[in-house]
Design an enzyme around this catalytic site. Structure first.
Site, mmCIF file in Angstrom:
data_model
loop_
_atom_site.group_PDB
_atom_site.id
_atom_site.type_symbol
_atom_site.label_atom_id
_atom_site.label_comp_id
_atom_site.label_asym_id
_atom_site.label_seq_id
_atom_site.Cartn_x
_atom_site.Cartn_y
_atom_site.Cartn_z
ATOM 1 N N SER A 102 -6.230 3.470 4.052
ATOM 2 C CA SER A 102 -5.592 2.665 3.003
ATOM 3 C C SER A 102 -6.630 1.846 2.247
ATOM 4 C CB SER A 102 -4.524 1.737 3.600
ATOM 5 O OG SER A 102 -3.638 1.275 2.602
ATOM 6 N N LYS A 107 3.316 6.798 4.868
ATOM 7 C CA LYS A 107 2.391 5.719 4.521
ATOM 8 C C LYS A 107 2.990 4.362 4.813
ATOM 9 C CE LYS A 107 -1.473 4.213 2.703
ATOM 10 N NZ LYS A 107 -1.408 3.003 3.557
ATOM 11 N N SER A 140 0.791 -1.242 0.000
ATOM 12 C CA SER A 140 0.000 0.000 0.000
ATOM 13 C C SER A 140 0.820 1.287 0.000
ATOM 14 C CB SER A 140 -0.973 0.017 1.184
ATOM 15 O OG SER A 140 -2.095 -0.780 0.891
ATOM 16 N N LYS A 143 0.139 3.762 -2.738
ATOM 17 C CA LYS A 143 -0.826 4.875 -2.698
ATOM 18 C C LYS A 143 -0.128 6.240 -2.610
ATOM 19 C CE LYS A 143 -4.562 2.051 -0.792
ATOM 20 N NZ LYS A 143 -3.936 0.744 -0.555
#
Length: 492
Positions: free
Chosen positions: A112, A214, A52, A55
């Site tokens: 997320s 993140k 993730s 992203k």
């Protein structure tokens, strides 16, 4: 060159089959944001599955399109059937649901949500393939030479990979090119309807100075994080990939920050991100056999809260270095990272998380219009109907007279004031006494009844005349009307 044995994966050794004659270690990188100078590097250009942290790339492309006037933060994105079908982590929006790009970016940075990231790609790129093409074009322009992108949410795809170096390049670009959007990466929680969802980043609110960015997790790539921290005007970016759990990822990143902030510019060797050598590894290693053991529960990226569970308070890397220096050992980076695997530091824990400060997100353009949709469509928590305190059904208060039913009226306070219809009735009333009235007292009322002897003695003389008057009034006016009034008081 720093020994590659230092900082190996906790519990896994770090020797992972990579399809070559060699072996790889879990990538780690510490870089000064302003100068781009490398403070520490380990396997920084090795290919790795991003999960993730993809992203971040999705967010850069979206913000770049806004900057170019090809998109706007308040434009509506529509959730398609394909987006709604993406696996968790997700918001669970129904197909046809709309939300602004601004809210969508907040959701993918905190929750997320894979369904929302997919919707961003479809709406801004025309299709997932079209958006992936923009991701690859942007990566090349930024100098991300080790990355290949096929989807906007980071779900497993053997064709999609990146490197710690490339993610550091991307992190620096986000902070440099979109300073007005830096708050996106430091939101501690979002609130949708009544559901409050904390950020998966276990460093936020736990490590002093951390303000983004993140995390990510898939079985094939392990637990990854790109994190930034600011102390005394100096910003450092740390990338950690391939860790066995969210807890180990967070602790490793904290140790790297400790080391980075403890170094001066003269100890960096002058190496920049562009100077890092190309990796000899052709494809990312598959971490699935090590991370997602079928004999254990499936790990999740949301288990950062385990950082403080069942772990004793301990020192940090600064304390460990101080002990090494006191013992006469040189404070080298190799020793600093070797201490992370020592038995004395294995049970360390980050401080408890600071109180969350949720940021409101909604569907549609206006938060007021999405109040109902938030309750109907939110997957994180099943919304319940507003609680309304409903009174329990009560038996209707009797309104018939004693003479008609032969029962005791459950209003002793009022009954005590009645005049007996006849001398015989007076004698019967006196024989029952206040005890009968108390038994019939409804719950919640005080049994304030006058002694029965006085009314009997006082009303012994009246004969026929009082009887006519008593039979006409007490049964309807006294026994019925006050009973209704009492029931209304209780409902209110």
């Amino acid at each position: 060159m720093l020994p590659r044995l230092a900082g190996r994966l906790i519990g896994l050794g770090a020797l992972l089959a990579a399809g070559t004659a060699g072996a790889v270690t879990a990538p780690m990188l510490v870089v000064d944001v302003d100068s781009g100078k490398v403070i520490y590097s380990q396997g920084a250009t090795d290919p790795w599955y991003p999960a993730s942290i993809t992203k971040l790339m999705t967010t850069y492309v979206a913000l770049d399109m806004v900057r170019q006037g090809r998109a706007s933060m308040d434009q509506l994105l529509t959730i398609s059937e394909a987006a709604a079908a993406e696996p968790p982590s997700k918001m669970g929006f129904k197909p046809g649901t709309q939300l602004t790009l601004d809210n969508a970016l907040k959701i993918i940075m905190v929750k997320s949500a894979n369904d929302v990231a997919w919707a961003i790609g479809e709406n801004l790129g025309g299709s997932i393939d079209g958006f992936a093409a923009q991701m690859n074009e942007t990566a090349q322009r930024l100098g991300m030479r080790d990355s290949r992108w096929t989807n906007p949410n980071g779900l497993p795809d053997p064709r999609q990979w990146t490197s710690a170096r490339d993610m550091a390049v991307l992190g620096r670009a986000l902070l440099r090119d979109f300073p007005e959007n830096r708050d996106l990466f430091s939101i501690s929680a979002i609130q949708f309807g009544r559901a409050v969802m904390p950020n998966h980043n276990g460093l936020l609110g736990r490590y002093a100075g951390v303000d983004g960015m993140k995390t990510g997790f898939i079985c094939s790539g392990g637990f990854n994080v790109v994190a930034s921290a600011n102390r005394n005007g100096r910003r450092i970016l740390t990338v950690v990939m391939g860790q066995a759990s969210a807890r180990e990822r967070d602790l490793k990143a904290a140790d790297l920050f400790d080391y980075g902030f403890g170094q001066s510019g003269f100890g960096w060797g002058g190496q920049t991100l562009n100077d890092l050598p190309t990796s000899s590894i052709a494809a990312p290693p598959d971490m699935r056999p090590y991370i997602c053991d079928k004999r254990r529960p499936m790990p999740t990226d949301a288990d950062s809260s385990a950082v403080t569970a069942g772990a004793a308070a301990g020192g940090n890397a600064d304390n460990a270095n101080a002990q090494l220096m006191a013992a006469g050992a040189p404070p080298s980076s190799a020793l600093a990272f070797a201490t992370m695997n020592s038995a004395a530091l294995r049970n360390r824990a980050l401080p408890p998380r600071a109180p969350l400060q949720p940021v409101l997100v909604w569907t549609g353009r206006d938060p007021a219009e999405s109040a109902i949709a938030a309750n109907d469509d939110a997957a994180p928590a099943k919304p319940a109907a507003p609680r309304v305190k409903v009174a329990k059904p009560q038996k209707p208060a009797p309104s018939r007279s004693i003479a008609a039913t032969g029962a005791t009226v459950p209003q002793p306070r009022l009954l005590a004031r009645q005049k007996p219809a006849t001398p015989a009735a007076a004698a019967a009333f006196a024989s029952t006494g206040p005890a009968t009235a108390v038994i019939a007292e409804p719950k919640g009322h005080k049994a304030a009844v006058k002694p029965a002897a006085k009314p009997a003695a006082k009303d012994a003389k009246p004969a026929a005349k009082p009887a006519q008057k008593a039979e006409a009034k007490p049964a309807s006016k006294t026994a019925s009307k006050p009973a209704v009034k009492s029931a209304r008081n209780k409902d209110n």
